[in-house]
Scaffold this motif. Structure first.
Motif, mmCIF file in Angstrom:
data_model
loop_
_atom_site.group_PDB
_atom_site.id
_atom_site.type_symbol
_atom_site.label_atom_id
_atom_site.label_comp_id
_atom_site.label_asym_id
_atom_site.label_seq_id
_atom_site.Cartn_x
_atom_site.Cartn_y
_atom_site.Cartn_z
ATOM 1 N N UNK A 287 71.059 30.658 31.727
ATOM 2 C CA UNK A 287 69.509 30.931 31.368
ATOM 3 C C UNK A 287 69.022 30.327 29.855
ATOM 4 N N UNK A 288 70.458 29.879 29.175
ATOM 5 C CA UNK A 288 70.077 29.140 27.980
ATOM 6 C C UNK A 288 70.186 30.080 26.706
ATOM 7 N N UNK A 289 70.944 31.387 27.027
ATOM 8 C CA UNK A 289 70.850 32.146 25.960
ATOM 9 C C UNK A 289 72.168 32.119 25.301
ATOM 10 N N UNK A 290 72.467 31.204 24.825
ATOM 11 C CA UNK A 290 73.793 30.969 24.218
ATOM 12 C C UNK A 290 74.407 32.115 23.276
ATOM 13 N N UNK A 291 73.596 32.583 22.154
ATOM 14 C CA UNK A 291 73.932 33.606 21.503
ATOM 15 C C UNK A 291 74.173 34.893 22.212
ATOM 16 N N UNK A 292 73.449 35.431 23.056
ATOM 17 C CA UNK A 292 73.442 36.544 23.729
ATOM 18 C C UNK A 292 74.937 36.478 24.518
ATOM 19 N N UNK A 293 75.338 35.374 25.038
ATOM 20 C CA UNK A 293 76.439 35.380 25.982
ATOM 21 C C UNK A 293 77.857 35.456 25.084
ATOM 22 N N UNK A 294 77.627 35.383 23.729
ATOM 23 C CA UNK A 294 78.550 35.741 22.829
ATOM 24 C C UNK A 294 79.046 37.237 22.577
ATOM 25 N N UNK A 295 77.894 37.860 23.182
ATOM 26 C CA UNK A 295 78.244 39.538 22.813
ATOM 27 C C UNK A 295 78.584 40.091 21.717
ATOM 28 N N UNK A 296 78.108 39.641 20.871
ATOM 29 C CA UNK A 296 78.384 39.720 19.347
ATOM 30 C C UNK A 296 78.591 41.209 18.938
ATOM 31 N N UNK A 297 77.410 42.085 19.501
ATOM 32 C CA UNK A 297 77.450 43.503 19.469
ATOM 33 C C UNK A 297 78.518 44.094 20.087
ATOM 34 N N UNK B 261 85.991 43.504 31.789
ATOM 35 C CA UNK B 261 86.029 41.989 31.446
ATOM 36 C C UNK B 261 85.314 41.207 32.651
ATOM 37 N N UNK B 262 85.436 41.405 33.894
ATOM 38 C CA UNK B 262 84.629 40.863 34.903
ATOM 39 C C UNK B 262 83.179 40.945 34.883
ATOM 40 N N UNK B 263 82.552 42.112 34.552
ATOM 41 C CA UNK B 263 80.985 42.256 34.432
ATOM 42 C C UNK B 263 80.677 41.617 33.246
ATOM 43 N N UNK B 264 81.390 41.494 32.197
ATOM 44 C CA UNK B 264 81.172 40.757 30.777
ATOM 45 C C UNK B 264 81.066 39.405 31.006
ATOM 46 N N UNK B 265 82.105 38.770 31.884
ATOM 47 C CA UNK B 265 82.149 37.414 32.213
ATOM 48 C C UNK B 265 80.982 37.045 33.082
ATOM 49 N N UNK B 266 80.511 37.699 33.990
ATOM 50 C CA UNK B 266 79.699 37.461 34.943
ATOM 51 C C UNK B 266 78.159 37.459 34.176
ATOM 52 N N UNK B 267 78.088 38.561 33.106
ATOM 53 C CA UNK B 267 76.827 38.315 32.449
ATOM 54 C C UNK B 267 76.799 37.345 31.631
ATOM 55 N N UNK B 268 77.901 36.822 30.788
ATOM 56 C CA UNK B 268 77.855 35.701 29.941
ATOM 57 C C UNK B 268 77.491 34.352 30.739
ATOM 58 N N UNK B 269 77.971 34.257 32.075
ATOM 59 C CA UNK B 269 77.632 32.947 32.838
ATOM 60 C C UNK B 269 76.281 33.266 33.083
ATOM 61 N N UNK B 270 75.688 34.354 33.427
ATOM 62 C CA UNK B 270 74.181 34.264 33.419
ATOM 63 C C UNK B 270 73.470 34.068 32.339
ATOM 64 N N UNK B 271 73.942 34.450 31.149
ATOM 65 C CA UNK B 271 73.382 34.182 29.809
ATOM 66 C C UNK B 271 73.253 32.693 29.443
ATOM 67 N N UNK B 272 74.264 31.694 29.849
ATOM 68 C CA UNK B 272 74.507 30.416 29.540
ATOM 69 C C UNK B 272 73.633 29.808 30.614
#
Length: 482
Positions: free
Chosen positions: A361-371, A348-359
């Motif tokens: 950087x303007x990568x909103x769709x990637x931050x959702x980690x749909x895959x 969870x911690x790594x995913x949250x940190x990656x989502x914050x970086x994506x947001x």
């Protein structure tokens, strides 16, 4: 958005009492509808939250259309995610009740549409809305017992207790297959040194001890009983986040450190340096050393360390062997690191940190980690079937082995010549009654001639028949065994 709602005819003379659940129907009742009708979506959008909850739990079937409930649920969920993610104190309990109530009511309306339940039964659709709210609370907060009591007291319906317990336990179990509670996520996102949230069986299964998580002593993280002021200041500067240091006695030799004496706080070290000066060659720390309230051996399980830190509120626990040299220090920060990197199967911690970086950087769709979410959903659905398949294969394998063993065990070979040697002819006046029996612990086993003869036992008894009749009785027993 209310223009997308459905108009329903009001059964009463005034719009104030069209929707069951409150004594007064609020404004915007007939939004876009003719006189004597109300807009169901406008009722959900423009009225206070308390009125919405009462209407969802008490209104009869047909009060809200399924399309209006779906549209409002999506819009409301989007707004709730924005307010909670922005750290606005808007709360989650009422939000969960409304969204879960809409979800449960949609399910009830579907059952009414297919004819599975009777819409005319009073309160039935509202019970589904209540169970939907309970399931959403259980999946979001993972507090089954407390939520069950709160909902039962809030609705004043003790007869719903078994159903509330069922949906709360199921929703918590399903949620645990994907992640942790929303509060644990917030703690990880803020970086608090909080231990817990990991199920105890996962911690036990990791087989971690104190020596696996402790920070071993070195010149930079522990002190001797006497130290120069320069070394003390360098140690404090190198460990800015550490508030407690272990203190050891004088080293017994160059290779053997001194015994553990106690702990000293950062503030006490600064006070001693200020008293003796920054240029002091030797500062005695014994006046500020405190006895460690709890010490543990290196083999102490991680679950015990969890309990001690949570119950006693400790941030540091020394690790020693029978009042000997210091083996290391277990800190709350070290435990949190082990949780995040070794025990957290969801990362969870790594995913949250990656989502914050994506947001950022303007990568909103990637931050959702749909895959990743799709893969987790697929795994959660397939896991019970895979487990059942493994158990079935194991059961079939064990059954085949058992049948093969039974087939081999039930084909005995009785050596008649060994039996004949074991029972010689007897004289009529001294005839013996022979009792043939195989071993009770290993029946019908394949044996050699010597083993077969060794397993025969005989008991003496009086008989009037001659040796010929006795020998015939022995052969008859052998035939039965065959």
């Amino acid at each position: 958005m209310p223009l997308g709602g459905r108009c329903h005819k009001c059964d009463t003379d005034t719009l104030d009492h069209c929707v069951v659940g409150a004594s007064r129907f609020m404004t915007f009742a007939g939004y876009g509808c003719s006189s004597g009708s109300y807009n169901d979506l406008a009722v959900l959008v423009f009225n206070p939250q308390g009125f919405k909850i009462q209407a969802l739990f008490a209104a009869p079937s047909g009060t809200f259309h399924m399309s209006s409930l779906l549209l409002y649920s999506a819009f409301y969920y989007f707004l709730a995610a924005i307010t909670y993610g922005a750290f606005i104190p808007s709360g989650l309990f009422t939000v969960s009740l409304i969204f879960g109530g809409c979800f449960g009511r949609i399910w009830a309306e579907l059952l009414v549409w297919v004819g599975a339940i009777d819409a005319s039964e009073p309160g039935l659709v509202g019970i589904y809305a209540l169970l939907g709210a309970a399931s959403f609370l259980g999946g979001l907060m993972r507090m089954s017992a407390s939520m069950c009591l709160v909902l039962m007291e809030m609705t004043g319906a003790p007869n719903t207790l078994p159903f509330l317990m069922m949906v709360l336990i199921i929703s918590k179990g399903v949620g645990d297959r994907f992640n942790y509670s929303v509060f644990d996520h917030q703690i990880m996102l803020k970086g608090f040194a909080f231990i817990g949230g990991i199920p105890e069986h996962i911690v036990k299964r990791a087989h971690l001890d104190a020596e696996d998580v402790m920070l071993k002593p070195s010149g930079a993280n522990h002190l001797n009983i006497t130290e120069p002021a320069k070394h003390l200041l360098e140690t404090l500067d190198a460990n800015k986040t550490v508030t407690v240091f272990a203190v050891c006695g004088a080293p017994k030799s160059s290779d053997e450190p001194g015994d553990f004496m106690g702990i000293i706080s950062r503030q006490s070290i600064l006070e001693l340096v200020a008293r003796h000066g920054d240029d002091a060659e030797s500062i005695d720390l014994s006046s500020k050393v405190e006895v460690a309230p709890v010490v543990i051996p290196p083999g102490m399980p991680l679950t015990f360390i969890y309990n001690v830190m949570q119950e006693q509120g400790l941030n540091y626990i020394p690790v020693i062997r029978q009042h000997g040299p210091l083996e290391g220090m277990v800190s709350r920060v070290d435990i949190v690191g082990v949780q995040s990197h070794q025990l957290d199967k969801f990362h969870v911690k790594e995913n949250l940190q990656q989502a914050s970086k994506d947001i950022e950087g303007g990568r909103i769709i990637q931050s959702m980690m749909i895959d990743k979410q799709t893969a987790a959903l697929r795994k959660a659905i397939a896991a019970p079937f895979m487990k059942a398949r493994d158990l079935l294969v194991k059961d079939i394998h064990e059954h085949d082995e058992f049948m093969d063993g039974e087939k081999e065990e039930r084909t005995p070979i009785i050596y008649l010549d060994a039996l004949a040697g074991a029972f010689p002819e007897q004289k009529p006046e001294a005839a013996l009654t022979q009792q043939i029996s195989l071993s009770s612990t290993q029946p019908y086993l394949r044996r050699s001639k010597t083993d077969a003869a060794a397993t025969m036992t005989s008991t003496a008894a009086s008989a009037a028949d001659g040796g010929v009749r006795e020998q015939a009785r022995v052969h008859s027993s052998c035939d039965r065994l065959e």
